[in-house]
Structure formats: C-alpha cells, structure tokens
Design a protein around this motif. Structure first.
Motif, short mmCIF file in Angstrom:
data_model
loop_
_atom_site.label_atom_id
_atom_site.label_comp_id
_atom_site.label_asym_id
_atom_site.label_seq_id
_atom_site.Cartn_x
_atom_site.Cartn_y
_atom_site.Cartn_z
N ASN A 21 32.99 11.51 45.62
CA ASN A 21 32.51 11.81 44.26
C ASN A 21 31.82 10.57 43.73
O ASN A 21 32.37 9.47 43.80
CB ASN A 21 33.73 12.19 43.40
CG ASN A 21 33.35 12.47 41.96
OD1 ASN A 21 32.88 11.59 41.25
ND2 ASN A 21 33.54 13.71 41.54
N LYS A 22 30.61 10.77 43.19
CA LYS A 22 29.85 9.57 42.80
C LYS A 22 30.24 9.02 41.43
O LYS A 22 29.82 7.92 41.08
CB LYS A 22 28.34 9.83 42.90
CG LYS A 22 27.73 10.60 41.77
CD LYS A 22 26.17 10.47 41.85
CE LYS A 22 25.54 11.12 40.63
NZ LYS A 22 24.12 10.78 40.47
N ASP B 4 13.09 9.53 39.90
CA ASP B 4 13.64 9.56 41.25
C ASP B 4 12.53 9.74 42.30
O ASP B 4 12.82 10.10 43.44
CB ASP B 4 14.71 10.66 41.37
CG ASP B 4 14.16 12.04 41.04
OD1 ASP B 4 12.95 12.18 40.75
OD2 ASP B 4 14.96 13.00 41.07
N ARG B 12 14.50 19.12 43.96
CA ARG B 12 15.32 18.08 44.58
C ARG B 12 15.60 18.50 46.02
O ARG B 12 15.26 19.62 46.44
CB ARG B 12 16.63 17.93 43.81
CG ARG B 12 16.40 17.30 42.46
CD ARG B 12 17.68 17.14 41.71
NE ARG B 12 18.09 18.42 41.13
CZ ARG B 12 19.19 18.57 40.38
NH1 ARG B 12 19.97 17.53 40.13
NH2 ARG B 12 19.50 19.74 39.88
N GLU B 31 23.83 22.22 47.58
CA GLU B 31 23.56 20.93 46.97
C GLU B 31 22.10 20.89 46.51
O GLU B 31 21.20 21.22 47.26
CB GLU B 31 23.79 19.79 47.97
CG GLU B 31 25.22 19.74 48.46
CD GLU B 31 25.42 18.77 49.62
OE1 GLU B 31 25.42 17.55 49.38
OE2 GLU B 31 25.60 19.24 50.77
N GLY B 33 20.10 17.95 45.12
CA GLY B 33 20.27 16.53 44.85
C GLY B 33 21.75 16.22 44.77
O GLY B 33 22.52 16.57 45.68
N GLU B 34 22.19 15.60 43.68
CA GLU B 34 23.60 15.24 43.54
C GLU B 34 24.46 16.34 42.91
O GLU B 34 25.65 16.14 42.69
CB GLU B 34 23.74 13.95 42.71
CG GLU B 34 23.18 12.72 43.41
CD GLU B 34 24.05 12.28 44.59
OE1 GLU B 34 25.22 12.68 44.66
OE2 GLU B 34 23.52 11.56 45.46
N THR B 35 23.85 17.46 42.58
CA THR B 35 24.62 18.60 42.07
C THR B 35 25.17 19.38 43.25
O THR B 35 24.42 19.74 44.16
CB THR B 35 23.73 19.50 41.19
OG1 THR B 35 23.46 18.81 39.98
CG2 THR B 35 24.38 20.83 40.88
N LYS B 36 26.50 19.60 43.26
CA LYS B 36 27.15 20.27 44.39
C LYS B 36 28.06 21.39 43.90
O LYS B 36 28.93 21.14 43.08
CB LYS B 36 28.00 19.27 45.19
CG LYS B 36 27.20 18.08 45.69
CD LYS B 36 28.05 17.07 46.45
CE LYS B 36 27.17 15.86 46.78
NZ LYS B 36 27.86 14.87 47.61
N GLN B 120 30.42 18.48 41.82
CA GLN B 120 29.76 17.31 41.23
C GLN B 120 28.53 17.81 40.47
O GLN B 120 27.83 18.71 40.95
CB GLN B 120 29.34 16.33 42.33
CG GLN B 120 28.93 14.99 41.81
CD GLN B 120 28.75 13.98 42.94
OE1 GLN B 120 29.69 13.33 43.40
NE2 GLN B 120 27.53 13.85 43.39
N ASP B 122 24.96 17.14 38.35
CA ASP B 122 23.86 16.24 37.99
C ASP B 122 22.67 17.05 37.48
O ASP B 122 21.53 16.87 37.93
CB ASP B 122 23.47 15.37 39.21
CG ASP B 122 22.47 14.27 38.81
OD1 ASP B 122 22.47 13.88 37.62
OD2 ASP B 122 21.70 13.84 39.67
N ASN B 176 17.11 16.77 36.80
CA ASN B 176 18.45 16.22 36.99
C ASN B 176 19.02 15.87 35.61
O ASN B 176 18.36 16.07 34.58
CB ASN B 176 18.45 15.02 37.95
CG ASN B 176 17.65 13.85 37.41
OD1 ASN B 176 17.43 13.74 36.20
ND2 ASN B 176 17.20 13.00 38.31
#
Lengths: 245, 245, 245, 245, 245, 245
Positions: A21-22, B4, B12, B31, B33-36, B120, B122, B176
C-alpha cells in the motif's frame, strides 16, 4: 498425512509481501495457503480520549472480511449497520495481542491502527492477521523511530500466532477451513519471540478436551510460531534487529 | 503535458488481472495507475423480494474502500454503523450502469452481486469499478450460460467507464487524485460498446461549465472508453464473442 | 401533444409562494404542477467542524418526502433508522448545486441549511427543490446582507433546475411522474443565469442514448431553466438585483 | 494470604438461590462474593432460522450488566444503540460453553435462552454466569423432559467455570475485581464434571506467561470447578442424577 | 385578557382544509392559530403481524415535525437515525386515542395509518394532530364504507383534543407556545362527542396542582372540545351523520 | 373482593429493601406484590450539556425490564438496537415526576441518574419505579447533603405513585397484571406528600370514562399514595425529616 499433503506439524505455505500500500506507514499482504490478508499500519499523532495526558501511546486493530472472501457471499457489516460479535471478538484479540509487545511509553502519545482486511479466507484468518499485523506495525514503528529519533525502540519482542486443533483424533498445526470445520478442538495461540504465551484460546464446543491434548497442541503451536517469526525477521531486515533494544 | 507525463487524452496504465478470488463466479483486480479495485461477481439463485415472480433476474452492486485506501485513514462504515452518502451514490451508479447492458429476462430469476472493493485509491475509483465489474460480471454470466445452457447470452453490449475533467483550463482524460482535486469540472461517463451513453454525470461545483467544454469532455471520454473496452475484450477471450448474441 | 396537454417544451404550471413559514429566514412553497415542495432556509452563526477557522461559510441541504407524498405510502426514514441512498444522493446534489453560486468567503462563517420537504410528489422533486431552495436561500442571504451590512452580496448568479427526458421517442421538458416512469432517458440539469451548466445527470438505464438526443435534451433544459429563473426574479423583487453584485 | 483473607486456592463464598423468577422455566441468583447474577432459562418451541428442519434444538445466551452493577455507572447498551464487543464476546462464550454439554438432538426443535443479568459486579461475572446458567438450564430441561417425556435426558455432563490468575507473582483462584485489575495473567476456564476442558482463555496483556504458570493455573481451576459442581448438585437435587443418562 | 387578545376560554382560530393531498384516502391541513399540521389517512388491505387472523383492523399514527417547524431548527430524526422519546410518546397517544372510537371488527382486516406532519409549530401540536387526524380518518373510512359496502360504519363517536393549562395563575384553553412555556400545569385532554374522556394527561413539572385546578381545566377542555367537534362536523358533511350508526 | 383477595382500596404487599447495591449512592429493591424493581441512584459531579453553567443540577431516569421479567420473554432493547416507545415514555415520566420535588439550585451542578430495572413484572412497574426511585434518590441526596454540607436540603416534598383503574365496573387500587389487562380505564397518578398532583395519566382505550369515574379513581389513588409515603418514611428514617427543610 493431511488432505492437502501436509504433515501434522507443517505450516501452510506462508508468503509475506511488504509495501503493498503506497499510503500506509507499514503494510503487508500475508498469505497462509489460500488465506490472504492485507495488513496496514496507520500512525496518528493523537490518542483516544481515555488515554489522553498519560504520555503513552495506543495500539488498536480492526478486522474485516470482503463479502466474497468466503465460499458463500457474506453481507457487509456496513450494510447491516453493525459489527458482528465474531468481528468484535477478533479485533479485540488482535489489538490486545499486539499491545503485549509494545512499550506504550516509548511510543509516545500516538495511535497505531492495524487494519486487517481478509481478501480471501481459508481458515486461520485471525492468527494470520496477528502475524501480518506485527510486521506492518514494526515497519511503521521503525519509520517513527527514525523520524522522531526515539531513544528506545517501542517494540519489545517478536509476536506471531497460529491455530492448532485436533482433527480426526490427531493434533495438527495451522488448520485450513476444511480441517477447522471438522476439528473437535480448536485453539488459537499467540506467543512471543521469547516463547511465552500472550493468548491461549481453546474451545471444545464439539467435544471437551484433555490436559494431554492441550499440551500436544501447545507444543505444535510453539514450533509453528517460531517458524513464523523466522519469516517475519526475513522480511523486516534491519528493523528486526532493533526489537527489544 | 500532465504532471505524470501523460498527454491530455492518455489513459493511465490499465491492468486487469482475472481470477483473483477462488470462490467468486467471476473476479478481477483492476488497476488504473495507482487505483486498485477488486471486483467479484457472486451469483445467487434467487432475486430480491421486489423482483419475485417476474421471471427476471437482478444485478446489484456494493462499493467500499479499505480504511487505508487513501492518504489519510478513513473510519470504516461498518464501525460508524451506516453507509455514507458517497458510497450509496456510487453503488447505485454501478448497479444501474451494469443493468443497462443485461437482458434480465435472459438471466432468469438470479441475482448477481458485484462487490467493488477499493484496495488503493488514486482518483477514478467509481469509473474503474464499473469497468472492472463488467468483466467480473461477464465471467460469471458466461459460467451460468454454460451450466444452464441459456439460449440467449444475457449481456447485450460492452460497457466501460472513465472520468474526464477540466484541469488547468484543459480537458483531460482519466484524472488521478491530484488532478481531480484541482479540476474545475469533473465528469464521469459510462458508455456501451456501440458508443451510446448510459450515464453522464458532470459537476461544476467550483465553476459552471459551457456547452463547448462539455462536448470536448464527452469526446475524450468516448475515445478512452473504446480503449478500455479493447482491454476488457482481451481479458474475456471467447466470452467476449458471446456478448450481444 | 403530451398526456396532460402540454407541448414538448412546456413547463408545468409553476407557482412560488414566498414566506410560508414564520420562523425561517427564507421560505417558499414551490409547486410544479402537482409536485409541491416546502423549502426553508435556516441561518446559523457557525460552520461545521471541517470548515472551522477558514473564514468561509457553508451551504447544505436536506431533502425528505412526507410518507404520503406518493401514490403508495412510504415508510419514514426516521422510522427505518436511516436515510436511503436516493435521499442522500438528492440532498448532496441540492447542496452542491447551490454552493456553486455562493461566494462562501462573502457569506462569512455561517451555515445556511436548506430543507426541502416534499409535500406531494409528481415527478421532478429534486429539480423543483433546487429551484425553490435557491429562492429561499436568496431571501435568507438578503436578510443577512442587510443585518450585517455585508460589503459583497454572497450570491453570484441565478440558479434553477429542471428535468428533461425522452418519452415515446420525443425529447420533452419537465416530466411528471407518469412520463418519468416511461422515459427511456432521464436527465436532470442545473444551470446558472449566465447559461452555464452546474450539473448534468443523464441516465439511460432502460436504453442508452445518443449524442444527438443529449443535445436536444440540453437545449430543452436551457429554455426551461431560463423561464424558471424569470419566475424566481419575479418573486425575489429587489433582492434579485443584488445577485452577482 | 489474599487481601480478603482467602488462601490462593479458596473460592469466594458461593450462594446459589433457585426459583428467583416466577415466569422462567429455570432461574437462579448466583452470588460469588459480591458478584451477583440472575440467570434465567426461557424455553421456546422453535429454533432460529439457521437451525430449522434439522431435528435439533439450540442453546443461546445473552449477558448484560445493570448500569450501576459497577463502581462507576455504565451507559446502557440499549441507550447507546448497540452491544459492545465485551458483551458480545461474553455471550458467545456462555452459549458455546453450555452447548458443549447438551445433546441438541435429544432436546428436539426447541430453543433455550439463558439470560445472565449482572446485578452487581466484583470480578468473574462471565465465569459466574456460566456456572449459574448451567443450573437454570438444567432446571428448565428437567421440566421439559418431564412434560414431554423425553427418552434421553439432553444434558450430558456437568459444567462450571471459574477464573484464575497470577496476582503479585502467585497463582490464585476466583479473582475479585481488585485482584483482577492487578493480575499479570488472567484466565477463564470452563470444565465438565468429567474434568475435561471446554474453554481455556488465557490472556497476558500486561506480561506474557510461561507454560509452568499455565499449568499451575489450570490445576487451581480444576479444583475450583469441582467444588462449584458440588454446589450445583446440591441445588439441583434429583435433576442432578439425570445428567448424562 | 391573554397576550394574543384571547379570553381564557377562547380557542385559537381553527381552520380545517380538506383534500390537501391528491393521493391519500383522507387528508386535511389543520391550523390552530400558527400551528399547522398536515394529516393524511392511508388505507392498506392488511394488518400488522400481531393482529393477523383476528378479523379486525388496526389504526396507527406517525407524527413528525419539519426541521424548521420551530423557532430554532431541529435536526431530523431520520438524520439522527432514531425517533426521539417525545415523538414516540405523541404517536402512541394519537393512535390510542383514535382507536378508542373505531370498531375494529367493523373495519375488517385493514390498517389505516394517520400521518401527522407538523409544518409549523406554535404549541398544541399533539392535540391539533388528533383533532385533524380524526377528520382525515373519517374521510378515509367513509370511502371504504362506500367501496366495500360495510354494513356498520366503523367509527363510533366523534373525537377531538385540546390542551389546557394554568398560566399566570389562571386556567386557560388552547395554549400557544409562549403560554405553554410559562404554564405551571400543562394538560392534554381527548374527549368523545358524548363528552367522555379518552385521555387525560396532566403534568405539573414546575409545580404540582390541586384537585380544584384540575377540575377547572377539565371544564375548559370540555367546552373547547365540543367547539372543535362542531368544526369537524362542518367539514365532514354527510360523512358526519354516519358516525356511531 | 378481587381475584387475589384484596378489597378495592387495598394496595398489594409493599416491601422496600434499602442498600441492595454496594456501589450506588442510594438503592432499594421495591416489591409491590410480584412486581420487583431495583432502583439505584447514581451521583455525578457534572450536568448534561444543555444544563451547563446555570448553577443547577439535573435528575434523570432510565427504565428497563429484564428479558424474562414477563410471562413471555421479551427481546432486549440493546439487542434490537433501540429503545422502544413504551420505555422512553416511562423513563421520561419517572424523571419528570422526580424533578417536581427537587430544588435543582439547591442540588448544585450535579446529575442524579435513577436506574429502575424491573426484575419481575406483574403490573404497575412504572408507578412502583417512581415510588422506589424517590427513596433511592433521597438516600443519595442525604449523602450529598452531608458530604457537601448543603445549606438547604434539595428535596422539597415526598413523592409516590400508584395505578388505579376500573375493573369489572369497579374502581380499584394498585392493579396487578391480570387486572390491568382487563381494565376499561387505566390511570397512573403521581402525588406529593402535600397531596397535590404531579402527573395524572388516564387512558380509556377500551372505553372512554366519565368525570365521576375519574373522581373515584383519583380518590383511591390519593389514599394509596399516602400509604406508600408512610412506607417511604419508615425506610428513610432520619433523612425523611429533612425533606422540605
């Protein structure tokens, strides 16, 4: 030989993946066979009202299962509007167990919340949560100790947990769901790196158990927990060496 | 150029991992990008009370975020004892969007529940949930269609979703969190494979927007959604060919 | 010709009755055909916790229907112990829409709560609530501006809302319940006096819609909203002239 | 010598008063020193939904404390609108423990609910509840067995419970509140008349404990539980002789 | 002379407007001075579970105030997630009072729900609700009696209610909010057309009251209630003649 | 002659046992025939938020029944997650009644909470609670008055309560459950030592009642209450003499 080919004193395949987890100050994905739990440690610079002004920190835990973590979908507790008894019991256990190896004075007036979210469940979710949460907590504490230059490392010992039980008349280690459903005795054990007990919770709902069975189970648990602590150390690296210092 | 490194019309990095859950009838980790988001589809052989006896099925969705999916830890809705307005709004949107491409008569008296759990966050969690849930639902429906030998495949068209917005005066695709926080206009668009709109939700809380801006945003959304549908097809393989048949 | 004799671009009969409540700082009864909503604006000299100390005010809204506002009696949300998803979604929309035309700094650290209570429902309750709440809010702000001699009038533009939809293949304005139940596309639009969009929420649950349909609907909405703003001005009298000053 | 003059292996003064409620099928007031619990057993001729149609009965328990059972008044859980985690944990424990000595098939499709209401608390409320509830349950089962002429007496063994702990370095039996607050280890043990364990719950939150300490505690518990079972037999009279037959 | 110019035995200005809701089987807006309540009667062809199979109907009531019905805005009970004690007490009173003049056997297995929604409050909301709800209920019953050709009219007598109190040492009728706040004794009386008491609820929280005061208050209430019943008759027209037949 | 052998104006056997709780500042067990209520008075050195800074104290009450206080087991309100209307109504009544004989200024900024827990119910639980709570409150106030050397004793008069009703055509005093179930009129009366009314709550749900019946009932209540006050005095001893001083 057990149904999945393990010997009575075999753990399932244990994989601990750090930094999943970031945002969290500490995080792991811990897998014990098909049981998968995401553990995150979140640090806040305040304590709950009942702890205020004592110069001490607090460790607390929350536990949840995704609705389809299980064979049959479970209703979300958020949708039902309340936490079930099982959830409350488990999160109280996780918090209590972790606090037993934390020097709350050394932590200072901070709260660390351990979130244990079961992504997939195949038995042993509470013990796996404790083992994983210990790693996430240690990562977060290590960061804290560096940032704030804490004079004493707030974690005093290792901690891990495993389930044991009597299945088909034989004591076995680290039960999966199928074994758990057929166990005559079911016991969750939490121990420290020093080999002392923090929690022993044995239940013989189906059938009471003898002192001999209990001793055999505790023996199995002890060896399993030492193995788990080995895996924790491997992941924690240099942070591991600060524990108890 | 965006912060980015993306161009205004770049999605993304999108990764869809199928079969991440061993119990669910359909499941993906999606996913953006950083969204999961983990999306699971659970099939039950019954419909909710208000649908009984109509010979039709039902599609419903639930949405949740893990407490530490975000920069600052959020309290669990289960602990607060109720679902927040944002959660309710999102899960109503997901369910409505998916139903628009399902022939409920062809599904028969069954319920498919799509659980979208954000591991996660984002930005874009609701649109990513729709795109992922469509894949999980199609997997589950494909299984159903084979098991029950359904004469008509109950999914009538592809469906995906993306966010668009006006950031620093420029229309951009797939925002994002940092972009979303600074967007003057924020729009979520759901479209079918045929290129028709299922949902358009545009909000100019910070500043109202013009018809021209709206058109530019819809254009961006359309191209992004076609790209997402391409990724869905790649994952779905042979099941993809049954859609609309 | 529509079932109730209107042309596609006709609003229903709109009546706004001011000062229907002797306690509220602003209040109207707004009727759109058989839809009747009491909107009151209540001023408090404080802001919610998350807004404290920013020198800005806050606008929030609550929405409810009397149990027998509808053909079949609905259970009270107070009796069920929680707000439904639809209610939450609507009250979030109303608050967001109104905030878009309020200069929160100019308002100062005050909260205005808009209560929209539907006495009778015949379609379009959320859009009618927005149109009525804008009038009640402006009355309350006008009082505040006079009492506290505010240097800048905190309302920056007019705001009204209407529903549009595709019924029996034709785009129509201001749907009643019977039309809404049969609409293939249902869209709620909020616009400012300047003609910019604040919210566009279009749903094609029954059937997706094309860009052409969307444009026709937005056109209809725009003309309807300008007509509604004319009615708001007539009621607001001298307060109307302060808007945007 | 302990603060109240007891030796380490002394129980507090135990008084069980039967028939304290004129409506319940079984009832006792059980006093362990200053801890006082009313236990009632209520029989219903139906089982909960998850047990239907299995030809088996169900035993369940509820636990509560009067607000002023404790030194400082506690808020009622009914007023707070939810059961606390401690309450849930305790009532799950009581139900599970009692079920371990009931033959649910022999009971038939009936539910017995044990209500344990703590009138005054001075440590050991959960263990005292179990010991008292066993008596109330047996009374109710005896009535049932006579009324319905059950061929097999549904209770298979005696059951009682006691707490043990390490206080000032010494293992002691049946802790009162002052001792409990200073205990380094706290353990609740439930055993059958045959001397087998049904539940062992040991917690070393303050300090982990060794295997030797655990063995000493279990020894103490065993002798205390046998003494408690003697008191249960004295109260139950002829019903006592049917147990296990 | 009272503050608003009334004599001690004067009612406020009472206006009952029928048919204010196009869906309800019976509805009125009742105004007692500045107190305004919408009362609707909703008929359902079923009874609550506890009344099933007895061949009898049920009358129940719900009461609520709009948030800004009062000088200071009140939080919605739906937002707080529960009904307050005052609300529950009032709706129990309204239901009980109305049932006293309904022949539930003659009504048949139907439920009539009276919703009393206070639009504006200036004292006496519960008594005004009863007086208005009686009219709405009679309208609904009259419709039922005609549709189903009931052999006996289910309403057995008139019913109205008023508040009385001792203000500045003098017994007065129909208190407004200012009077109510200063009353030493506060009494709500419900009576039938025959002049018998259905409910008498007198409270002397500020100061206890004597038998003489009580008698004077009941006298005032009686005359006020007869006047209210006169107004009910005027509104009910031909339905009024069926009462008690 | 009544079913239990009493004459119409006989109270049931009343037993008040003081000091039944070792923690509470005042406590009694009050028995009226088979109705048994534990009343405890808890003193806190603070007042609720709405009373802060007024130099006055507060008296409040809570009421509950054990699940098996009644013939048929009731679900706990804590388990249902909310207080029922009947409970709220009763605890509001108890608090209001007790406050009528307390000089809140003389009490100082303190709260006394009266907990009335019904151990067994056989009619008259609310009136018995008031009579018992008065004694517990006076004990607690007496302690306070001594500890803090209060210049004025905060209790201004005696207070007790009883039920009366018309059973089989005859007015009777202190109804048990069987009588209450068959009563045509049911009235609860609270009076002071001086013989003034504090609360009169009469209900004729089954059949309205006349002024004559009401007078007969009030007469009966008065004599019963004087007898109850005699019993309170006997228990209170020297504290009784301070009342009203």
């Amino acid at each position: 030989m057990r149904a999945d080919g393990r010997k009575p004193d075999d753990l399932r395949n244990i994989v601990i993946t750090p930094h999943v987890n970031k945002y969290a100050e500490g995080s792991v994905l811990i897998e014990a066979g098909e049981t998968k739990v995401i553990c995150t440690a979140s640090v806040e610079e305040r304590v709950p009202p009942f702890m205020k002004g004592q110069g001490k920190g607090w460790i607390t835990a929350e536990y949840s299962m995704l609705p389809r973590a299980t064979q049959v979908r479970n209703q979300r507790e958020a949708a039902r509007g309340k936490l079930g008894g099982r959830t409350m019991e488990i999160q109280r256990l996780i918090g209590r167990a972790l606090r037993s190896v934390v020097n709350l004075e050394a932590l200072g007036e901070r709260t660390i919340t351990l979130d244990c979210d079961v992504i997939q469940a195949d038995g042993g979710t509470r013990t796996t949560s404790i083992t994983g949460a210990f790693v996430a907590m240690t990562m977060a504490v290590d960061k804290l100790a560096q940032q704030h230059n804490l004079s004493k490392f707030p974690i005093t010992d290792y901690l891990a947990s495993v389930s044991v039980g009597v299945v088909q008349g034989e004591p076995v280690l680290d039960l999966n769901y199928a074994e758990d459903s057929n166990a005559k005795v079911d016991m969750n054990v939490v121990m420290t790196g020093e080999g002392a007990f923090v929690e022993v919770q044995g239940t013989g709902e189906e059938a009471p158990f003898t002192k001999q069975e209990m001793e055999a189970l505790l023996q199995l648990a002890e060896s399993g927990i030492q193995e788990l602590i080995g895996k924790q150390k491997a992941i924690l690296g240099s942070a591991a060496e600060k524990i108890g210092k």
